[in-house]
Design an enzyme around this catalytic site. Structure first.
Site, PDB file in Angstrom:
ATOM      1  N   ARG A 131       0.843  -1.196   0.000  1.00 43.38           N
ATOM      2  CA  ARG A 131       0.000   0.000   0.000  1.00 43.38           C
ATOM      3  C   ARG A 131       0.877   1.244   0.000  1.00 43.38           C
ATOM      4  NH1 ARG A 131      -1.857   0.706   4.367  1.00 43.38           N
ATOM      5  NH2 ARG A 131      -1.302  -1.151   5.538  1.00 43.38           N
ATOM      6  N   TYR A 184      -1.312  -3.616  -6.795  1.00 40.68           N
ATOM      7  CA  TYR A 184      -1.180  -4.269  -5.485  1.00 40.68           C
ATOM      8  C   TYR A 184      -2.542  -4.347  -4.780  1.00 40.68           C
ATOM      9  CZ  TYR A 184      -0.373  -5.187  -0.637  1.00 40.68           C
ATOM     10  OH  TYR A 184      -0.470  -5.734   0.613  1.00 40.68           O
ATOM     11  N   LYS A 215      -9.629  -2.481   1.216  1.00 43.02           N
ATOM     12  CA  LYS A 215      -9.321  -1.326   2.064  1.00 43.02           C
ATOM     13  C   LYS A 215     -10.109  -0.083   1.636  1.00 43.02           C
ATOM     14  CE  LYS A 215      -6.243  -3.683   4.293  1.00 43.02           C
ATOM     15  NZ  LYS A 215      -6.521  -4.125   5.660  1.00 43.02           N
ATOM     16  N   HIS A 232     -10.857  -2.401  11.187  1.00 41.67           N
ATOM     17  CA  HIS A 232      -9.731  -3.231  10.736  1.00 41.67           C
ATOM     18  C   HIS A 232      -9.525  -4.330  11.781  1.00 41.67           C
ATOM     19  CE1 HIS A 232      -5.235  -3.254   9.328  1.00 41.67           C
ATOM     20  NE2 HIS A 232      -5.945  -4.124   8.667  1.00 41.67           N
ATOM     21  N   SER A 262      -1.537  -3.732  10.279  1.00 41.07           N
ATOM     22  CA  SER A 262      -1.219  -4.670   9.202  1.00 41.07           C
ATOM     23  C   SER A 262       0.012  -5.500   9.559  1.00 41.07           C
ATOM     24  CB  SER A 262      -0.928  -3.890   7.922  1.00 41.07           C
ATOM     25  OG  SER A 262      -1.982  -2.999   7.680  1.00 41.07           O
ATOM     26  N   CYS A 294       0.541  -7.831  11.739  1.00 39.78           N
ATOM     27  CA  CYS A 294       0.830  -8.074  13.162  1.00 39.78           C
ATOM     28  C   CYS A 294       0.165  -9.358  13.646  1.00 39.78           C
ATOM     29  CB  CYS A 294       0.349  -6.909  14.017  1.00 39.78           C
ATOM     30  SG  CYS A 294       1.418  -5.476  13.908  1.00 39.78           S
ATOM     31  N   ASP A 343      -9.491  -9.792   8.705  1.00 41.21           N
ATOM     32  CA  ASP A 343      -8.970  -8.439   8.431  1.00 41.21           C
ATOM     33  C   ASP A 343      -9.985  -7.317   8.659  1.00 41.21           C
ATOM     34  OD1 ASP A 343      -6.781  -6.813   7.554  1.00 41.21           O
ATOM     35  OD2 ASP A 343      -7.766  -6.553   5.620  1.00 41.21           O
ATOM     36  N   ARG A 373       2.036 -12.342  -0.699  1.00 38.28           N
ATOM     37  CA  ARG A 373       0.678 -12.660  -0.224  1.00 38.28           C
ATOM     38  C   ARG A 373       0.133 -13.926  -0.844  1.00 38.28           C
ATOM     39  NH1 ARG A 373      -1.907  -8.689   3.330  1.00 38.28           N
ATOM     40  NH2 ARG A 373      -0.349  -7.059   3.521  1.00 38.28           N
TER      41      ARG A 373
HETATM   42  C1  OXD Z   1      -3.192  -4.626   5.187  1.00 32.17           C
HETATM   43  C2  OXD Z   1      -3.795  -5.830   4.588  1.00 32.17           C
HETATM   44  O1  OXD Z   1      -2.281  -4.048   4.581  1.00 32.17           O
HETATM   45  O2  OXD Z   1      -4.689  -6.403   5.229  1.00 32.17           O
HETATM   46  O3  OXD Z   1      -3.636  -4.236   6.271  1.00 32.17           O
HETATM   47  O4  OXD Z   1      -3.444  -6.228   3.463  1.00 32.17           O
HETATM   48 MN    MN Z   2      -5.305  -5.335   6.962  1.00 36.94          MN
END
Ligand code: OXD
Ligand code: MN
Length: 600
Positions: free
Chosen positions: A87, A215, A224, A244, A266, A268, A295, A383
């Site tokens: 991002r 991306y 998002k 989130h 993100s 974590c 998420d 990913r």
């Molecule tokens: C983020 C994702 O960047 O979930 O938070 O991809």
């Molecule tokens: Mn996320």
């Protein structure tokens, strides 16, 4: 509802044939086609045959590389442009008429300027390309909490990912026809030029324009852009929350399930926590963990005053590195087939590989070069995209139109020092302050330095579509007569010892902490009150079967008064950044805790 059109001329004929209910959608698609000038327009119906056709085309042009079909059937590797791997928060804007409505937490541009800038980029950008029109639904198709959108894109990779991540196609189009409201998302990969890349949101118009990136977080607009930035704005107006957060269910040996929503920045460990496998002893007793989402969580109060939550997504766009049979067996089981991998490495025999997976040696790195041992084989933000239905712990309640009732909300971040393993906020207002105060070390999910501590309220810093001060007020507004609000907790799985190593084993062992939280919800678990909230002692959490060092036992359950004084004082400065709009109740809560800390 698939219509393929050979030229913008035939477009008008075909679209008229689609029915008068969809006039607004047809009109917008035609306008976007005039602007972007595609060679062809394809309305996506979400069918298997459409997916197969897209894959065939992407295999032919090298966008998707088939993986070893014996070990990973129906799975592919996509290599992104090496400058397009995360991002881009510095290029992401919230364009409200008033700058103050976007707040200091967002980059802002006046809507007219932003439209002009984006339309100049979009002009003619799809010449020679196919324009895909993707109707999608975020959330179970029949859920009153779900919302629809339409993404226009020139990227077949985006279409394939949106098919996994959303309920896409004919059913979504039918709902749009009924509701006559949808979020409009226009996306083009452009030339993938970082100098010509912007992700713009127009929450007042329910519109997104994204240019120059393929991306996930920038290009799969349902995720998002829609489900967090636009939805958070919409949620404020309509009295719900777009967060989130992962959602999981913890089932105890009596067969009772508590649902927990947890916000972490993100990368974590949201996916790992959402798919947690209970430790051996717990499994023997009959504990189970059910995954509802990893998420994003949309929640709103139900008729009984409790918060009910849905996961608006239908798949996982998870971080690959670190995913292993030990860290997340459910994720690993999910991605053995029908999965799109992005920017991972490859073994000699064409299997996907990333750091932390196992001891095998990769042969090829994420850029497609021979692996040279000096740099990671997989990009740190590589990913997997996979349907949630493939997850062994996928909850049968995840498709429930009414959502699941939330017993506890958990906030957390990566904090090497100060913050104990877990504490409980004393009430909702305190809980909102705990969320607003969240801090974490940055990760590879966004471009920029990694490991820098920043405040990330409710893990929404990159995703809140409006002024944080108004967002905090919105959170506080749920505390009203009749409300049965979840208890709020804060966790820190990432506390480090003097040797720089993590003190808490994490992963499945986190269930011990969740069990304590559920005990608090049910009134059976003990805790000690402190000015920062209620902390368990080590003996309040079941620890049989886990070995903690003396340092861990001492530090993880310790309330460090002096350290917290500094932390809570710095919070005053942080809230001050949002000016007079910050609700008084939140400032008073900060003042109350600061005073209690000094009084001690
Ligand atoms: C983020 C994702 O960047 O979930 O938070 O991809
Ligand atoms: Mn996320």
């Amino acid at each position: 509802m698939a219509a393929q059109l050979d030229s913008p001329n035939s477009l008008e004929v075909e679209n008229t044939a689609m029915g008068s209910q969809l006039d607004a959608l047809n009109q917008w698609v035609m306008d976007m086609a005039r602007l972007t000038q595609p060679d062809r327009i394809h309305w996506c119906d979400g069918s298997d045959s459409e997916f197969a056709e897209l894959v065939k085309q992407m295999e032919a042009d090298g966008t998707l590389l088939p993986l070893n079909s014996e070990t990973h059937p129906n799975s592919w590797l996509h290599r992104s442009h090496p400058d397009d791997v995360a991002r881009v928060e510095h290029l992401t804007f919230v364009c409200t008429s008033e700058r103050e409505d976007a707040g200091p937490n967002n980059h802002w541009m006046a809507p007219a300027d932003a439209h002009a800038k984006m339309d100049a980029l979009f002009a003619g950008c799809m010449r020679g390309r196919t324009m895909y029109v993707i109707p999608y639904c975020m959330g179970p198709i029949d859920s009153p909490l779900a919302r629809c959108g339409v993404e226009i894109t020139d990227s077949p990779y985006v279409v394939a990912n949106m098919r996994i991540m959303t309920r896409m196609g004919a059913a979504a189009l039918a709902r749009i026809e009924r509701e006559k409201q949808f979020v409009r998302g226009l996306h083009s990969i452009g030339e993938l030029d970082p100098e010509r890349r912007f992700i713009m949101h127009f929450p007042e118009e329910l519109t997104i324009k994204s240019f120059g990136s393929g991306y996930g977080g920038n290009a799969l607009l349902g995720k998002k852009c829609h489900a967090l930035r636009i939805a958070s704005h919409q949620a404020r107006k309509e009295g719900w929350l777009a967060e989130h957060m992962l959602i999981l269910g913890v089932e105890n040996p009596k067969g009772e399930t508590h649902y927990i929503a947890a916000a972490f920045p993100s990368a974590c460990g949201k996916t790992n926590l959402a798919m947690l496998i209970p430790p051996e002893g717990y499994r023997r007793e009959g504990w189970k963990v059910w995954t509802v989402g990893d998420d994003i969580c949309w929640m709103r109060p139900g008729a009984d005053g409790r918060m009910y939550a849905i996961n608006p997504e239908a798949g996982f766009f998870g971080v690959a590195p670190g995913t292993s049979a030990k860290s997340n067996p459910n994720a690993l089981a999910s991605i053995q087939h029908d999965t799109i991998f992005t920017n991972v490495g490859l073994t000699e025999d064409g299997q996907p590989w990333w750091e932390g997976l196992d001891d095998r040696k990769p042969a090829i790195d994420w850029r497609g070069n021979a692996y040279d041992f000096n740099a990671p084989a997989a990009h740190p933000n590589s990913r997997f995209t996979v349907s949630a239905r493939q997850c062994p712990s996928w909850s049968p309640k995840a498709e429930d139109a009414q959502g699941v009732p939330i017993s506890a909300i958990v906030f957390g971040g990566r904090r090497a020092s100060l913050v104990p393993l877990v504490f409980e906020a004393r009430d909702w207002t305190h809980g909102v302050l705990v969320g607003a105060a969240m801090g974490s070390e940055t990760t590879a999910a966004a471009t920029g330095a990694v490991g820098v501590m920043r405040r990330d309220p409710m893990a929404m810093k990159p995703f809140c579509g409006y002024n944080f001060a108004d967002y905090f007020a919105h959170w506080l507004s749920f505390d009203k007569p009749g409300a049965q609000l979840p208890k709020v907790f804060h966790v820190n799985w990432f506390r480090k010892g003097d040797d720089g190593k993590f003190l808490w084993p994490g992963f499945g062992e986190n269930l011990r902490v969740l069990e304590w939280m559920i005990g608090r919800v049910e009134g059976s678990a003990s805790a000690t009150e402190t000015p920062i909230g209620a902390l368990p002692k080590v003996e309040d959490i079941r620890m049989e079967g886990v070995t903690l060092s003396d340092e861990a036992r001492r530090v993880l359950f310790h309330f460090d008064r002096a350290g917290w004084q500094a932390e809570i004082d710095s919070l005053e400065g942080f809230l001050g950044e949002f000016g007079d709009r910050v609700p008084d109740a939140l400032k008073q809560e900060q003042g109350r805790i600061a005073k209690e800390l000094r009084a001690g």
